[in-house]
Design a protein around this motif. Structure first.
Motif, mmCIF file in Angstrom:
data_model
loop_
_atom_site.group_PDB
_atom_site.id
_atom_site.type_symbol
_atom_site.label_atom_id
_atom_site.label_comp_id
_atom_site.label_asym_id
_atom_site.label_seq_id
_atom_site.Cartn_x
_atom_site.Cartn_y
_atom_site.Cartn_z
ATOM 1 N N PHE A 173 -17.496 2.036 1.569
ATOM 2 C CA PHE A 173 -16.719 3.246 1.243
ATOM 3 C C PHE A 173 -16.727 4.422 2.310
ATOM 4 O O PHE A 173 -15.831 5.150 2.260
ATOM 5 C CB PHE A 173 -17.403 3.725 -0.224
ATOM 6 N N VAL A 174 -18.260 4.725 2.704
ATOM 7 C CA VAL A 174 -17.929 5.862 3.894
ATOM 8 C C VAL A 174 -16.999 5.726 4.762
ATOM 9 O O VAL A 174 -16.159 6.475 5.225
ATOM 10 C CB VAL A 174 -19.357 5.703 4.310
ATOM 11 N N TRP A 175 -16.806 4.518 5.514
ATOM 12 C CA TRP A 175 -15.948 4.350 6.575
ATOM 13 C C TRP A 175 -14.315 4.193 6.113
ATOM 14 O O TRP A 175 -13.561 4.800 6.858
ATOM 15 C CB TRP A 175 -16.339 3.085 7.379
ATOM 16 N N ASN A 176 -14.304 3.785 5.007
ATOM 17 C CA ASN A 176 -12.662 3.823 4.577
ATOM 18 C C ASN A 176 -12.496 5.184 4.115
ATOM 19 O O ASN A 176 -11.451 5.608 3.893
ATOM 20 C CB ASN A 176 -12.546 2.729 3.595
ATOM 21 N N GLN A 177 -13.289 6.082 3.489
ATOM 22 C CA GLN A 177 -12.987 7.351 2.824
ATOM 23 C C GLN A 177 -13.043 8.324 4.284
ATOM 24 O O GLN A 177 -12.315 9.511 4.143
ATOM 25 C CB GLN A 177 -14.091 7.708 2.162
ATOM 26 N N ALA A 233 0.904 -1.066 0.012
ATOM 27 C CA ALA A 233 -0.011 -0.051 0.087
ATOM 28 C C ALA A 233 0.716 1.259 -0.055
ATOM 29 O O ALA A 233 0.796 2.040 -0.840
ATOM 30 C CB ALA A 233 -0.778 -0.213 1.203
ATOM 31 N N PHE A 234 1.722 1.406 0.931
ATOM 32 C CA PHE A 234 2.472 2.547 0.982
ATOM 33 C C PHE A 234 3.535 2.567 0.011
ATOM 34 O O PHE A 234 3.819 3.868 -0.848
ATOM 35 C CB PHE A 234 3.337 2.660 2.439
ATOM 36 N N THR A 235 4.134 1.587 -0.539
ATOM 37 C CA THR A 235 4.925 1.509 -1.372
ATOM 38 C C THR A 235 4.631 1.898 -2.774
ATOM 39 O O THR A 235 4.987 2.863 -3.743
ATOM 40 C CB THR A 235 6.003 0.434 -1.854
ATOM 41 N N VAL A 236 3.466 1.415 -3.135
ATOM 42 C CA VAL A 236 2.842 1.803 -4.383
ATOM 43 C C VAL A 236 2.196 2.983 -4.341
ATOM 44 O O VAL A 236 2.197 3.915 -5.231
ATOM 45 C CB VAL A 236 1.513 0.847 -4.785
ATOM 46 N N GLY A 237 1.482 3.340 -3.113
ATOM 47 C CA GLY A 237 0.981 4.759 -3.131
ATOM 48 C C GLY A 237 2.102 6.012 -3.284
ATOM 49 O O GLY A 237 1.656 7.038 -3.885
ATOM 50 N N HIS A 238 2.972 5.706 -2.571
ATOM 51 C CA HIS A 238 4.055 6.852 -2.737
ATOM 52 C C HIS A 238 4.680 7.042 -3.825
ATOM 53 O O HIS A 238 4.991 7.951 -4.538
ATOM 54 C CB HIS A 238 5.293 6.497 -1.624
ATOM 55 N N THR A 268 -4.257 3.671 1.786
ATOM 56 C CA THR A 268 -5.049 2.758 2.421
ATOM 57 C C THR A 268 -6.068 2.288 1.498
ATOM 58 O O THR A 268 -6.245 1.059 1.815
ATOM 59 C CB THR A 268 -5.525 3.097 3.661
ATOM 60 N N TRP A 269 -6.512 2.958 0.562
ATOM 61 C CA TRP A 269 -7.207 2.365 -0.497
ATOM 62 C C TRP A 269 -6.641 1.403 -1.230
ATOM 63 O O TRP A 269 -7.523 0.362 -1.661
ATOM 64 C CB TRP A 269 -7.971 3.450 -1.226
ATOM 65 N N ILE A 270 -5.602 1.148 -1.328
ATOM 66 C CA ILE A 270 -4.894 0.287 -2.118
ATOM 67 C C ILE A 270 -4.969 -1.421 -1.378
ATOM 68 O O ILE A 270 -5.241 -2.153 -1.985
ATOM 69 C CB ILE A 270 -3.475 0.313 -2.305
#
Length: 556
Positions: free
Chosen positions: A295-299, A113-118, A128-130
C-alpha cells in the motif's frame, strides 16, 4: 478422500486398469479390498503389483542436502489409482481453467484501469489502484491459504475462495467511486488468494513428482498469460462497446460457471493435517506486513513521500516483517512456512530471484499498456489484442519449462527467464512514440510470455518437488505469493520513479522510460543473484519420496 473412490475388486478389473496417479489413500483402500476378497489383486497392464514396493535406484549423494540435490529421502514408488483417467484428467483441466478465469480479473484491471477510473471521476494516478488492488491482496493472502487448506481441506478452501471471488467481482459492478471500486477489487483478490494455491495443491497431491505433475503444473502456469491476455481481449470489447459495469457482471457469471464445475468435479480431499493448528499470529503479521508495504509504495506516487503517514506505515510494515520472522523461527508451533524448505541449498536465493523477475514483469505489463494508451492513443480493443502474442508464447514457455527443468539446473532455467525480462523492458524503454506494433512491442510481448511462465512454472515444479505431500499447499502458496505480489509491488516502485521524473506531468515519456529502466534493473539483479548464489541440480524426481513413499506401500 478414500471414502469417495470406487472400490477395487476382481470384478472391476477392467475399469481399475484405466487409471492415473492419485493419492496414497487409494492404495490403502485397494489393499483392504483385496484382502476382503480373498487376496485377489488387480494388476495394471504390463506392471506387476510388486512394483509398488520396488525402490528406485539411487546414487551416493541423493540424500545429501549439502550437494544441492533436491531431497530424495527414501524409496520412490509407482502409484496405482482407483479413479479413472477420464475423471482425473477432467478434474485437472477444470482446475487449470480456474487459473485462467481468476487471471481474467487481473487483465480487467490492466486494460480497464483508466476507462473505469475516468468513468467515476478518478485521475490517472488514482486509477492505478484498480490495477494494483487485486494482485495486492491476492499475493498477500496466498501466503496463508495453503496452510488453511492443509488443515481444513484444500477443496473447502477452493470453494470458499471461489465464493468470495464471485461475490466481490459482482459487487464491483455497483461501485460508484474509485475508493469503493478499489476496495471491492481488493476483496475479490482475497478470493483469488485462497483459490490459487489450493488449486495447485490439489494438482500436486493428485499427481506425484514426475512428468505428469510437471505437465499439470505447466498447464496451470500457461493459464497465467492465457487468462491475463485473454482477459485483456475480452475486457477490451466490453469496455469499448458496453458500459464498464457489464465487464464485472460477465466475470462474475463466468466465475460461477467455471468454479462451480471445478468444485463438482474435484473429489473430496482428505485433510492432510486435520489435527494441525493455524498460526493466527504469524498469519496476521505476514499478511498485514505485505498489505501495508505494498500500500505504501502504490500510494506514494499519488500523495508523495512528503506525507508523513507514508513513512509511518512503511516503518510499521517493516516492523511487522521483523516480528513475523522472529515469531515464526522461535515461537510458532505450526509456522505457516515450513522451515525445512529453507534447508535446501540456494532455495532462499531462488525465492529472491523469482520475486525480482516478477516485479520486472509487472512493470512491463503496466507501462507497455499506458504507453500504448496515452502516447499512441490505442483504444481498449487494440490494447487487449496486443497481448495475444504474450498468451501464445507464455503457453509454449510453460511446457518448455516443464521439460527443460529436468534437463538443466534450476539456475539456468531462471536465468533464461530473467534475461527475457531484461530484453523486453529494454525494448519498451527505448522504443519511439510512433512506430509499428511489429517492430518492438510484438517481440517484447513474446518475451514477456516466456519470462513469466518459465520462471513461474519452474518455481512451482521445484518447490513442489522438495516438500512432502503435507506441505504442497504451503509450497504453492510461497511461489504464488511471489508471483502476484511481485506484479503489484513492482508497479508501486516504478510509479515512484515515474512521478519523480515526470514532474508536474511535463515529461510523460521520460516517466515511462524511467519506470522501464527500473524493470531492467530488477531483472538484471535477478541474473546476477542467480549466477552468484543459486546452485540447484536438475529436477529428476519421479514419484513420491521419503515418508510419502512409505505411506503408499500396501500393507500385508
Amino acid at each position: 478422500m478414500a471414502s469417495n473412490l470406487p472400490t477395487v475388486t476382481s470384478s472391476s478389473q477392467k475399469e481399475s486398469c484405466e487409471t492415473t496417479p492419485y493419492d496414497s489413500s487409494s492404495l490403502t483402500e485397494e489393499t483392504a479390498n483385496n484382502n476382503a476378497n480373498g487376496g485377489k489383486k488387480c494388476a495394471l497392464p504390463s506392471q506387476d503389483v510388486n512394483t509398488f514396493r520396488e525402490p528406485k535406484s539411487q546414487t551416493p549423494g541423493d540424500n545429501d542436502p549439502e550437494s544441492g540435490q533436491l531431497p530424495a529421502l527414501g524409496a520412490t514408488v509407482s502409484r496405482a489409482t482407483t479413479v479413472s483417467k477420464k475423471r482425473a484428467y477432467t478434474f485437472m483441466i477444470l482446475i487449470v481453467i480456474t487459473q485462467a478465469v481468476q487471471m481474467f480479473a487481473y487483465g480487467a484491471g490492466i486494460i480497464g484501469a483508466f476507462t473505469v477510473g475516468h468513468a467515476v471521476g478518478a485521475s490517472d494516478l488514482q486509477s492505478t489502484w484498480i490495477a494494483a488492488a487485486y494482485p495486492l491482496t491476492q499475493g498477500s493472502f496466498v501466503l496463508i491459504s495453503g496452510r488453511l487448506g492443509t488443515v481444513f481441506g484444500h477443496k473447502k478452501m477452493l470453494t470458499l475462495g471461489a465464493s468470495i471471488w464471485i461475490f466481490w467481482t459482482l459487487a464491483t459492478a455497483y461501485g460508484t467511486n474509485i475508493v469503493g471500486i478499489s476496495i471491492m477489487r481488493a476483496l475479490a483478490g482475497i478470493g483469488g488468494g485462497l483459490l490459487v494455491p489450493n488449486a495447485v495443491a490439489l494438482l500436486t497431491i493428485t499427481f506425484p513428482p514426475g512428468r505428469q505433475r510437471n505437465l499439470a503444473l505447466a498447464l496451470f502456469a500457461s493459464m497465467g498469460p492465457v487468462g491475463g491476455a485473454g482477459g485483456c481481449v475480452f475486457n477490451g470489447f466490453f469496455l469499448q462497446w458496453t458500459d464498464w459495469t457489464w465487464l464485472f457482471f460477465f466475470l462474475a457469471v463466468l466465475g460461477a460457471v467455471v468454479y462451480g464445475a471445478a468444485i463438482i468435479a474435484v473429489p473430496d480431499d482428505e485433510r492432510l493435517d486435520p489435527e494441525g493448528k493455524i498460526d493466527w499470529v504469524g498469519s496476521y503479521l505476514g499478511v498485514a506486513g505485505l498489505v501495508l508495504f505494498n500500500f505504501v509504495w502504490n500510494q506514494a506516487p499519488i500523495v508523495g513521500w512528503q506525507d508523513p503517514y507514508e513513512y509511518i506505515l512503511l516503518i510499521v510494515a517493516i516492523g511487522h516483517f521483523a516480528v513475523f520472522l522472529i515469531w515464526e523461527s522461535r515461537w510458532a508451533v505450526s509456522p505457516i512456512i515450513p522451515f525445512e524448505i529453507w534447508k535446501v541449498p540456494s532455495f532462499g536465493a531462488l525465492i529472491v530471484v523469482c520475486f525480482f523477475v516478477f516485479m520486472s514483469l509487472g512493470i512491463y505489463i503496466w507501462y507497455v499498456t499506458v504507453f500504448l494508451a496515452n502516447l499512441r492513443n490505442w483504444d481498449p480493443v487494440l490494447l487487449g489484442c496486443s497481448f495475444l502474442p504474450m498468451a501464445v508464447s507464455g503457453t509454449g514457455a510453460a511446457f518448455f519449462a516443464a521439460w527443460v527443468v529436468r534437463k538443466l539446473p534450476a539456475e539456468m532455467v531462471v536465468c533464461i527467464g530473467a534475461l527475457g525480462a531484461v530484453v523486453m523492458n529494454i525494448l519498451i524503454a527505448t522504443m519511439p512514440v510512433h512506430q509499428t506494433f511489429w517492430a518492438m512491442v510484438f517481440p517484447a510481448m513474446i518475451l514477456a510470455g516466456c519470462t513469466g511462465d518459465m520462471v513461474f512454472a519452474a518455481g512451482q515444479i521445484i518447490a513442489s518437488s522438495i516438500v512432502t505431500r503435507k506441505h504442497q499447499g504451503t509450497a504453492g502458496s510461497l511461489i504464488g505469493t511471489l508471483f502476484t505480489y511481485g506484479l503489484s509491488t513492482g508497479l508501486g516502485f516504478a510509479g515512484t520513479v515515474e512521478i519523480y521524473i515526470n514532474k508536474d506531468g511535463t515529461n510523460l515519456l521520460g516517466g515511462y522510460r524511467g519506470a522501464s529502466y527500473l524493470g531492467i534493473g530488477f531483472a538484471g539483479a535477478a541474473i546476477v543473484l542467480t549466477l552468484l548464489f543459486v546452485r540447484m541440480k536438475k529436477n529428476t524426481v519421479e514419484g513420491w519420496q521419503g515418508e510419502d513413499a512409505e505411506t503408499a506401500e500396501p500393507s500385508e
